[in-house]
Design an enzyme around this catalytic site. Sequence first.
Site, mmCIF file in Angstrom:
data_model
loop_
_atom_site.group_PDB
_atom_site.id
_atom_site.type_symbol
_atom_site.label_atom_id
_atom_site.label_comp_id
_atom_site.label_asym_id
_atom_site.label_seq_id
_atom_site.Cartn_x
_atom_site.Cartn_y
_atom_site.Cartn_z
ATOM 1 N N HIS A 226 -14.108 3.328 1.209
ATOM 2 C CA HIS A 226 -14.081 1.866 1.402
ATOM 3 C C HIS A 226 -14.918 1.225 0.282
ATOM 4 O O HIS A 226 -14.687 1.494 -0.889
ATOM 5 C CB HIS A 226 -14.601 1.587 2.820
ATOM 6 N N HIS A 265 -4.421 1.997 -1.750
ATOM 7 C CA HIS A 265 -4.842 1.057 -0.703
ATOM 8 C C HIS A 265 -3.970 1.245 0.522
ATOM 9 O O HIS A 265 -2.783 1.537 0.402
ATOM 10 C CB HIS A 265 -4.730 -0.388 -1.199
ATOM 11 N N ASP A 319 -11.942 -2.355 -6.106
ATOM 12 C CA ASP A 319 -13.147 -1.654 -6.554
ATOM 13 C C ASP A 319 -13.062 -1.160 -7.993
ATOM 14 O O ASP A 319 -14.080 -0.825 -8.597
ATOM 15 C CB ASP A 319 -13.437 -0.463 -5.624
HETATM 16 C C1 SDX Z 1 -11.480 -1.015 -0.181
HETATM 17 O O1 SDX Z 1 -8.704 -1.988 3.788
HETATM 18 C C2 SDX Z 1 -9.161 -2.822 2.949
HETATM 19 O O2 SDX Z 1 -8.755 -3.941 2.920
HETATM 20 C C3 SDX Z 1 -10.247 -2.281 2.030
HETATM 21 C C4 SDX Z 1 -10.683 -3.171 0.855
HETATM 22 C C5 SDX Z 1 -11.362 -4.445 1.366
HETATM 23 O O3 SDX Z 1 -11.316 -5.459 0.653
HETATM 24 O O4 SDX Z 1 -11.999 -4.387 2.421
HETATM 25 O O5 SDX Z 1 -9.587 -3.534 0.044
HETATM 26 C C6 SDX Z 1 -11.762 -2.478 -0.010
HETATM 27 O O6 SDX Z 1 -11.949 -0.253 0.635
HETATM 28 C C7 SDX Z 1 -10.601 -0.544 -1.313
HETATM 29 C C8 SDX Z 1 -10.323 0.969 -1.261
HETATM 30 C C9 SDX Z 1 -11.478 1.722 -1.931
HETATM 31 N N1 SDX Z 1 -11.288 3.161 -1.856
HETATM 32 C C10 SDX Z 1 -10.965 3.910 -2.933
HETATM 33 O O7 SDX Z 1 -10.757 3.414 -4.029
HETATM 34 C C11 SDX Z 1 -10.914 5.391 -2.663
HETATM 35 C C12 SDX Z 1 -9.679 6.015 -3.292
HETATM 36 N N2 SDX Z 1 -8.508 5.621 -2.536
HETATM 37 C C13 SDX Z 1 -8.109 6.339 -1.433
HETATM 38 O O8 SDX Z 1 -8.787 7.423 -0.970
HETATM 39 C C14 SDX Z 1 -7.022 5.781 -0.548
HETATM 40 O O9 SDX Z 1 -6.040 5.201 -1.330
HETATM 41 C C15 SDX Z 1 -7.489 4.821 0.551
HETATM 42 C C16 SDX Z 1 -8.624 5.418 1.361
HETATM 43 C C17 SDX Z 1 -7.943 3.524 -0.038
HETATM 44 C C18 SDX Z 1 -6.286 4.558 1.499
HETATM 45 O O10 SDX Z 1 -6.068 5.676 2.275
HETATM 46 P P1 SDX Z 1 -4.777 5.919 3.179
HETATM 47 O O11 SDX Z 1 -4.052 4.682 3.433
HETATM 48 O O12 SDX Z 1 -5.250 6.739 4.344
HETATM 49 O O13 SDX Z 1 -3.877 6.796 2.232
HETATM 50 P P2 SDX Z 1 -3.971 8.353 1.961
HETATM 51 O O14 SDX Z 1 -5.350 8.738 1.585
HETATM 52 O O15 SDX Z 1 -3.349 9.070 3.119
HETATM 53 O O16 SDX Z 1 -3.044 8.496 0.690
HETATM 54 C C19 SDX Z 1 -1.620 8.527 0.764
HETATM 55 C C20 SDX Z 1 -1.132 9.359 -0.385
HETATM 56 C C21 SDX Z 1 -1.765 10.753 -0.386
HETATM 57 O O17 SDX Z 1 -0.839 11.648 -0.988
HETATM 58 P P3 SDX Z 1 0.050 12.614 -0.052
HETATM 59 O O18 SDX Z 1 -0.912 13.373 0.810
HETATM 60 O O19 SDX Z 1 0.955 11.701 0.722
HETATM 61 O O20 SDX Z 1 0.774 13.467 -1.063
HETATM 62 O O21 SDX Z 1 -1.497 8.751 -1.622
HETATM 63 C C22 SDX Z 1 -2.386 9.632 -2.344
HETATM 64 C C23 SDX Z 1 -2.931 10.594 -1.301
HETATM 65 O O22 SDX Z 1 -3.336 11.787 -1.870
HETATM 66 N N3 SDX Z 1 -3.477 8.792 -2.856
HETATM 67 C C24 SDX Z 1 -4.180 9.039 -3.970
HETATM 68 C C25 SDX Z 1 -5.134 8.028 -4.043
HETATM 69 N N4 SDX Z 1 -4.987 7.197 -3.002
HETATM 70 C C26 SDX Z 1 -3.988 7.670 -2.271
HETATM 71 N N5 SDX Z 1 -4.101 10.015 -4.863
HETATM 72 C C27 SDX Z 1 -4.998 9.979 -5.865
HETATM 73 N N6 SDX Z 1 -5.955 9.030 -6.015
HETATM 74 C C28 SDX Z 1 -6.016 8.052 -5.112
HETATM 75 N N7 SDX Z 1 -6.963 7.119 -5.253
#
Ligand code: SDX
Length: 382
Positions: A226, A265, A319
């Site tokens: 997050h 996201h 971010d």
């Molecule tokens: C914020 O919710 C909000 O509104 C949050 C926010 C706010 O203003 O409050 O916008 C602020 O929290 C932004 C997010 C910050 N986090 C990151 O940057 C961390 C990196 N991103 C992720 O870990 C991920 O994208 C999340 C946590 C943000 C979202 O997670 P989800 O919806 O549970 O998605 P997931 O992890 O299940 O990913 C789905 C797929 C996966 O691949 P498969 O297993 O389907 O093959 O997408 C891939 C993931 O591996 N993926 C990524 C990735 N993000 C998703 N692969 C590589 N790098 C990434 N960053």
Amino acid sequence: MSNTMQEMQTDIGLVNTIVARSALSFIDGENGVLEYVGYDIDDLARNSTFEETTFLLWNKRLPSRSELAEFTEQIRTNYDLSDRMWDIIVSLPRDASPMHALRTLTSALSLEDPGADDPSEEANARKSLAMLTKMPALIAGFDRHRKGLDLVRPDATISLSENFLYMLNGIKPTERMARAMDICLILHADHGFNASTFASLVTISTLSDMYSAVTTAIGTLKGPLHGGANQVVMIMLQEIEGLDSVEEYVMDKLAKKDKIMGFGHRVYKAYDPRATYLKTFAEGIAEDTGNTELFELSKRIEQIMDREVGSRGIYPNVDFYSATTYFSLGIDLDLFTPLFAMSRVSGWTAHCLEYLEDNRLIRPRCDYVGPHQQEYIAISQR
Ligand code: SDX
């Protein structure tokens, strides 16, 4: 009325569950649109101030000139902390992380509020104002304490952003720097039922208090999935040795199924509109402050991510470019997430106030998958 267990759907991570109605922020994840109370984020970033945006979130309308003047006055006269709070700040271990310090200090604000448990609307509004206005002093005060510098008391004649930078650095920021900080605060102010906002709602829905709700939210924001991601983005940028190493670095992470921080996201499957804005902004500030290499590194990471996972809707989120922006503004890495909290407190409190208008305890079920009817065996026989 609730459904029977058989009728309920399991939804791990609440990916497909709507838990409440809200008139605060609208996110169109397919088209990359974000509005606060119907106003486009880009419009607000260009024309509004953090104070006015907060008024919008708390009142669900823009203020008149005199209302804004009155609200600004209220904010400024609340900047300062009591002597006891300043003492608490300097009693904290210098090597504590600023997010742990901020969570503890925000919680401590409740200790000297005789109305901490007053559930009236008026008291909740007052507590929201107290947290919004005092967080800059808590963050800047702790940072100066840990660096062994004299604490700087707030200046009630300047904006919240300007005052934060003043208390942090001990000198007034340039107009450009203060405006940059203000725009960052506007962009981070609210975002639907993100994890920290939702956590605050769980707390407030038990009819606990606003300080507890915001303390819960700070603890939730801190995680790297997050709000904690902005700091990790910067660590990543510093780890990469130069433009020529980016390809190998990113491909190696993706091969290991590691997440690239600042990308992806839960809601946006298009470009996060805040990232669009912050990217342009980061470029300008990076140029002004001689940090162009950092911006070029970020752009290269984005190009590779776009090529590899863009078709799956994984783009930079808020971010990613906020990290370069904050770094170029001379902010320490571990203050990036506290800055997010300093802005989001407006959204957390707005959502809590809204939810309380028609409160219902938030209490989902779990799908129990453990054993049943086990025979209890005395400890001496196990
Ligand atoms: C914020 O919710 C909000 O509104 C949050 C926010 C706010 O203003 O409050 O916008 C602020 O929290 C932004 C997010 C910050 N986090 C990151 O940057 C961390 C990196 N991103 C992720 O870990 C991920 O994208 C999340 C946590 C943000 C979202 O997670 P989800 O919806 O549970 O998605 P997931 O992890 O299940 O990913 C789905 C797929 C996966 O691949 P498969 O297993 O389907 O093959 O997408 C891939 C993931 O591996 N993926 C990524 C990735 N993000 C998703 N692969 C590589 N790098 C990434 N960053």
